[in-house]
Design a protein around this motif. Structure first.
Motif, short mmCIF file in Angstrom:
data_model
loop_
_atom_site.label_atom_id
_atom_site.label_comp_id
_atom_site.label_asym_id
_atom_site.label_seq_id
_atom_site.Cartn_x
_atom_site.Cartn_y
_atom_site.Cartn_z
N LEU A 177 0.74 -1.17 0.00
CA LEU A 177 0.00 0.07 0.12
C LEU A 177 0.98 1.39 0.05
CD1 LEU A 177 -2.54 -1.08 2.56
CD2 LEU A 177 -2.93 -1.05 0.31
N PRO A 178 0.30 2.30 -0.47
CA PRO A 178 1.12 3.58 -0.50
C PRO A 178 0.92 4.35 0.81
CG PRO A 178 -1.26 3.92 -1.49
CD PRO A 178 -1.05 2.57 -1.20
N ASP A 179 1.69 5.11 1.17
CA ASP A 179 1.80 5.87 2.62
C ASP A 179 0.18 6.31 3.00
OD1 ASP A 179 4.39 5.34 2.41
OD2 ASP A 179 4.84 7.38 2.45
N ALA A 180 -0.12 6.18 4.02
CA ALA A 180 -1.28 6.80 4.54
C ALA A 180 -0.86 7.68 6.03
CB ALA A 180 -2.43 5.68 5.39
N ASP A 181 -2.03 8.62 6.00
CA ASP A 181 -2.01 9.62 7.33
C ASP A 181 -2.38 9.01 8.54
OD1 ASP A 181 -0.76 11.49 5.82
OD2 ASP A 181 -2.67 12.26 5.17
N ARG A 182 -3.45 8.10 8.42
CA ARG A 182 -3.85 7.57 9.59
C ARG A 182 -3.63 5.90 9.62
NH1 ARG A 182 -9.59 8.73 11.17
NH2 ARG A 182 -9.89 7.80 9.22
N VAL A 183 -3.67 5.30 10.84
CA VAL A 183 -3.49 3.86 11.08
C VAL A 183 -4.68 3.11 10.24
CG1 VAL A 183 -4.07 3.40 13.30
CG2 VAL A 183 -2.40 1.93 12.24
N GLU A 184 -5.78 4.00 10.61
CA GLU A 184 -7.17 3.25 10.29
C GLU A 184 -7.24 3.35 9.06
OE1 GLU A 184 -6.85 5.84 12.41
OE2 GLU A 184 -7.44 5.23 14.27
N ASP A 185 -6.87 4.42 8.24
CA ASP A 185 -6.95 4.11 6.72
C ASP A 185 -6.16 3.17 6.07
OD1 ASP A 185 -8.60 6.36 6.73
OD2 ASP A 185 -6.80 7.87 6.48
N MET A 186 -5.02 2.78 6.61
CA MET A 186 -4.15 1.75 6.26
C MET A 186 -4.90 0.52 6.48
SD MET A 186 -0.73 1.11 5.03
CE MET A 186 0.10 2.53 5.39
N ILE A 187 -5.23 0.21 7.79
CA ILE A 187 -5.97 -1.08 7.92
C ILE A 187 -7.12 -1.31 7.00
CG2 ILE A 187 -7.51 -2.18 9.64
CD1 ILE A 187 -5.73 -1.07 11.71
N THR A 188 -7.92 -0.43 6.58
CA THR A 188 -8.96 -0.67 5.86
C THR A 188 -8.68 -0.70 4.41
OG1 THR A 188 -10.50 1.27 6.95
CG2 THR A 188 -11.22 0.88 4.85
N ALA A 189 -7.60 -0.17 4.01
CA ALA A 189 -7.03 -0.30 2.64
C ALA A 189 -6.62 -1.76 2.48
CB ALA A 189 -5.99 0.42 2.19
N ALA A 190 -5.83 -2.13 3.62
CA ALA A 190 -5.29 -3.53 3.64
C ALA A 190 -6.35 -4.64 3.67
CB ALA A 190 -4.15 -3.73 4.94
N LEU A 191 -7.43 -4.32 4.45
CA LEU A 191 -8.35 -5.30 4.30
C LEU A 191 -8.97 -5.62 3.15
CD1 LEU A 191 -10.15 -4.24 7.89
CD2 LEU A 191 -9.01 -6.44 7.29
N LYS A 192 -9.06 -4.33 2.47
CA LYS A 192 -9.50 -4.40 1.03
C LYS A 192 -8.66 -5.45 0.13
CE LYS A 192 -12.21 -0.18 0.93
NZ LYS A 192 -12.40 1.28 0.58
N GLN A 193 -7.38 -5.28 0.45
CA GLN A 193 -6.36 -5.85 -0.55
C GLN A 193 -6.41 -7.34 -0.08
OE1 GLN A 193 -4.62 -4.25 -2.34
NE2 GLN A 193 -2.84 -5.52 -2.90
N LEU A 194 -6.64 -7.67 1.09
CA LEU A 194 -6.64 -9.08 1.60
C LEU A 194 -7.87 -9.66 1.13
CD1 LEU A 194 -5.46 -8.63 5.10
CD2 LEU A 194 -4.30 -10.09 3.58
N ALA A 195 -9.10 -8.96 0.97
CA ALA A 195 -10.28 -9.62 0.26
C ALA A 195 -10.37 -9.89 -0.91
CB ALA A 195 -11.55 -8.53 0.79
N LYS A 196 -9.46 -9.01 -1.74
CA LYS A 196 -9.36 -9.45 -3.06
C LYS A 196 -8.48 -10.74 -3.49
CE LYS A 196 -9.26 -4.47 -4.83
NZ LYS A 196 -8.30 -3.61 -5.19
N SER A 197 -7.54 -11.13 -2.58
CA SER A 197 -6.71 -12.15 -2.87
C SER A 197 -7.31 -13.36 -2.38
CB SER A 197 -5.55 -11.76 -1.93
OG SER A 197 -5.39 -11.64 -0.50
N ARG A 198 -8.34 -13.35 -1.77
CA ARG A 198 -9.14 -14.60 -1.25
C ARG A 198 -9.86 -15.24 -2.37
NH1 ARG A 198 -11.39 -14.04 4.88
NH2 ARG A 198 -9.21 -14.27 5.93
#
Length: 198
Positions: A177-198
């Protein structure tokens, strides 16, 4: 003593391969990541590490310089021998290990035979204190990364592991993922990424 061996793959076994060159078959102990790139009957160039101990003399083979370099770094750590280093590189890529160091993600070693929680913490600590990661490409592993970004990524990986994702998947998702200003944004983007890979 040996830099590389280039020849025909004569045999691929569970944890090693035989490369024949000029009528000599060289047995190389390899990670699963290297073995899956070898096909019997095809030409292969394996980078080599020669290891001599009181118990044995062995050749270790690697598909690229990043893997060999990480192997050599791992075996400098106390209580991490060549077998454990190969086990680690069978489960993880060098970039996975770099990401784990930078995000303090011990869970990445959960599926590595021979590395428990305490050893994983020591591996990360010793690699962090002795390694310059500038020569390992990809992800966010550059030395120029700001500490705030690393802190956000570290928290994001820890949160994903707490949610039940394995350390490898969590680390790879966050590293992509690209940089994020908040950890919540990073987690949300990571969860989307993980959902795609399933």
């Amino acid at each position: 003593m040996f830099a590389y061996i280039k020849g025909t793959v004569a045999d691929v076994l569970l944890d090693r391969a035989v490369i024949e060159t000029n009528g000599v078959g060289y047995e190389l102990i390899c990670s699963q990541n290297t073995l899956k790139r070898m096909l019997t009957g095809t030409e292969f160039k394996a980078l080599v590490h020669f290891q001599m101990s009181q118990d044995a003399v062995a050749l270790y083979g690697f598909h690229d310089e990043e893997e060999r370099t990480m192997f050599r770094r791992l075996i400098t750590i106390s209580k991490i021998g060549p077998k454990t280093a190969i086990n680690a590189l069978s489960v993880l890529t060098p970039q996975d290990i770099v990401t784990a160091v930078l995000t303090e993600n011990t869970a990445v070693f959960d599926n590595v035979s021979g590395i428990g929680k305490k050893t994983a913490a020591r591996v990360l600590l010793e690699l962090k204190s002795t390694t310059d990661f500038a020569d390992v490409s990809g992800g966010f592993a550059a030395e120029s990364d700001v500490s705030s970004d690393k802190a956000i990524r570290t928290e994001a990986v820890a949160a994903l592991v707490a949610l039940g994702y394995d350390g490898v998947s969590a680390g790879r998702a966050v590293a992509s993922l690209p940089d994020a200003d908040r950890v919540e944004d990073m987690i949300t983007a990571a969860l989307k990424q993980l959902a795609k890979s399933r």
